[in-house]
Motif scaffolding. Structure first.
Motif, PDB file in Angstrom:
ATOM      1  N   LEU A   1      -2.242 -60.671  -3.424  1.00 33.65           N
ATOM      2  CA  LEU A   1      -2.700 -61.170  -2.120  1.00 33.65           C
ATOM      3  C   LEU A   1      -1.877 -60.598  -0.975  1.00 33.65           C
ATOM      4  O   LEU A   1      -2.424 -60.291   0.086  1.00 33.65           O
ATOM      5  N   LYS A   2      -0.589 -60.479  -1.188  1.00 34.93           N
ATOM      6  CA  LYS A   2       0.280 -59.949  -0.126  1.00 34.93           C
ATOM      7  C   LYS A   2      -0.203 -58.573   0.320  1.00 34.93           C
ATOM      8  O   LYS A   2      -0.279 -58.287   1.514  1.00 34.93           O
TER       9      LYS A   2
ATOM     10  N   VAL B   1      -6.126 -58.329   7.002  1.00 33.80           N
ATOM     11  CA  VAL B   1      -6.666 -59.411   7.831  1.00 33.80           C
ATOM     12  C   VAL B   1      -5.604 -60.056   8.723  1.00 33.80           C
ATOM     13  O   VAL B   1      -5.913 -60.932   9.518  1.00 33.80           O
ATOM     14  N   LYS B   2      -4.367 -59.620   8.598  1.00 35.01           N
ATOM     15  CA  LYS B   2      -3.265 -60.040   9.475  1.00 35.01           C
ATOM     16  C   LYS B   2      -3.167 -61.557   9.648  1.00 35.01           C
ATOM     17  O   LYS B   2      -3.452 -62.110  10.705  1.00 35.01           O
ATOM     18  N   ILE B   3      -2.719 -62.209   8.601  1.00 30.75           N
ATOM     19  CA  ILE B   3      -2.488 -63.659   8.634  1.00 30.75           C
ATOM     20  C   ILE B   3      -1.441 -63.961   9.707  1.00 30.75           C
ATOM     21  O   ILE B   3      -0.394 -63.312   9.750  1.00 30.75           O
ATOM     22  N   THR B   4      -1.711 -64.956  10.554  1.00 30.79           N
ATOM     23  CA  THR B   4      -0.774 -65.269  11.640  1.00 30.79           C
ATOM     24  C   THR B   4       0.434 -66.078  11.164  1.00 30.79           C
ATOM     25  O   THR B   4       1.450 -66.122  11.838  1.00 30.79           O
TER      26      THR B   4
ATOM     27  N   GLU C   1      -2.110 -69.684  10.542  1.00 29.59           N
ATOM     28  CA  GLU C   1      -2.833 -69.470   9.294  1.00 29.59           C
ATOM     29  C   GLU C   1      -1.832 -69.307   8.155  1.00 29.59           C
ATOM     30  O   GLU C   1      -0.817 -68.640   8.300  1.00 29.59           O
ATOM     31  N   ASP C   2      -2.144 -69.922   7.031  1.00 28.14           N
ATOM     32  CA  ASP C   2      -1.303 -69.809   5.847  1.00 28.14           C
ATOM     33  C   ASP C   2      -2.184 -69.643   4.615  1.00 28.14           C
ATOM     34  O   ASP C   2      -3.303 -70.171   4.564  1.00 28.14           O
TER      35      ASP C   2
ATOM     36  N   GLN D   1     -13.452 -64.784   6.749  1.00 30.02           N
ATOM     37  CA  GLN D   1     -12.828 -63.465   6.687  1.00 30.02           C
ATOM     38  C   GLN D   1     -11.663 -63.459   5.690  1.00 30.02           C
ATOM     39  O   GLN D   1     -11.546 -62.561   4.846  1.00 30.02           O
ATOM     40  N   ILE D   2     -10.806 -64.461   5.776  1.00 31.22           N
ATOM     41  CA  ILE D   2      -9.652 -64.544   4.874  1.00 31.22           C
ATOM     42  C   ILE D   2     -10.109 -64.866   3.451  1.00 31.22           C
ATOM     43  O   ILE D   2      -9.604 -64.290   2.482  1.00 31.22           O
ATOM     44  N   ARG D   3     -11.088 -65.746   3.309  1.00 33.57           N
ATOM     45  CA  ARG D   3     -11.594 -66.091   1.975  1.00 33.57           C
ATOM     46  C   ARG D   3     -12.215 -64.872   1.296  1.00 33.57           C
ATOM     47  O   ARG D   3     -11.980 -64.622   0.120  1.00 33.57           O
TER      48      ARG D   3
END
Length: 173
Positions: A49-50, A56-59, A72-73, A121-123
């Protein structure tokens, strides 16, 4: 795998792995219990996942616990395993947390609404990274067993999507 010693006590063994503490004695057979666990697989899920979620640039952060409810986590939770010496079945849940969109109503009150496009998007990136996985060398695989709908996080202005992985661990003998 069996070490080849049937019905003998731990101290009677002449195999080096016995002295290393990697042997479990039970019902007359000695088995090596240094095998992969769901927690070990949880680390592999994190690594996949990393890499995939960079796009998608998780905040917020990605890891095993929550740190910041305003960002976002992606949280990876092991749910353990059960089974026999031949096959264990376990599960991991990947929770995708996204803060709600804050807006003001005409009367001045605050409204928090689900940020559904960002959750999706993240899913989608998470599913692409984890769709199914098989590691013949280590003897395990996983499949996405199910997806739940977005859920409001209790006492927080956010929603989350859980992605459930069913893990199968085969022990070579």
């Amino acid at each position: 795998y069996a070490s080849g010693i049937e019905g003998k006590g731990r101290n009677a063994s002449r195999y080096p792995e016995d002295q290393a503490g990697g042997i479990y004695e039970g019902k007359g057979t000695i088995w090596n219990f240094f095998m992969i666990t769901v927690e070990d697989i949880q680390i592999k899920v994190y690594q996949l996942l990393k890499e995939k979620l960079k796009a998608v640039k998780i905040t917020g952060s990605m890891g095993y616990t929550r740190h910041e409810y305003k960002k976002e986590d992606v949280i990876i939770l092991s749910k353990g395993s059960e089974g026999s010496s031949d096959l264990c079945v376990g599960s991991i849940v990947v929770n995708i947390h996204v803060p709600d969109i804050k807006s003001k109503k005409k009367d001045g009150s605050i409204l928090y609404d689900i940020n559904f496009p960002r959750l999706m998007q993240i899913r989608t990136a998470t599913i692409e990274a984890l769709n199914s996985y098989y590691n013949a060398e280590e003897g395990y695989n996983w499949v996405i067993s199910h997806l739940d709908p977005a859920t409001k996080e209790q006492d927080q202005d956010e929603h989350f999507f859980p992605v459930y992985l069913e893990i199968y661990i085969r022990h070579n003998k």
